[in-house]
Design an enzyme around this catalytic site. Sequence first.
Site, PDB file in Angstrom:
ATOM      1  CB  CYS A  32      -1.005  -0.091   1.283  1.00 33.41           C
ATOM      2  SG  CYS A  32      -1.711   1.513   1.690  1.00 33.41           S
ATOM      3  CB  CYS A  35       0.449   1.695   4.379  1.00 31.81           C
ATOM      4  SG  CYS A  35      -1.243   1.306   3.979  1.00 31.81           S
TER       5      CYS A  35
END
Length: 105
Positions: A32, A35
Amino acid sequence: MVQMVTDAADLATKLTDAKEKLVIIDFFAKWCGPCKLMAPFIEELANEYPDVVMLKVDVDECEDAAIEYNIQSMPTFVFLKSKTEVVRFSGANKDKLKDNLLKHK
């Protein structure tokens, strides 16, 4: 210090150990992008506010914990006090993360 969670049982133990402290759980995935952008900021917050328990849960490695908290997107931040959820949000929003930390700590 940010603590990695290994499974749902480990998460339960860490929540019990936190007692009345604010706990922020960062549900993330290694793949991600947002993230990855948030990771250094989360480390900064953990160092700046040692009285707040910061946990990271990899949704691919700890699927049981992700299911338990009904995680639909990453990153998702869940704020708990005494094992009770006080707020949650999804997305890489540094200001919202810090504002909620200050509001609930």
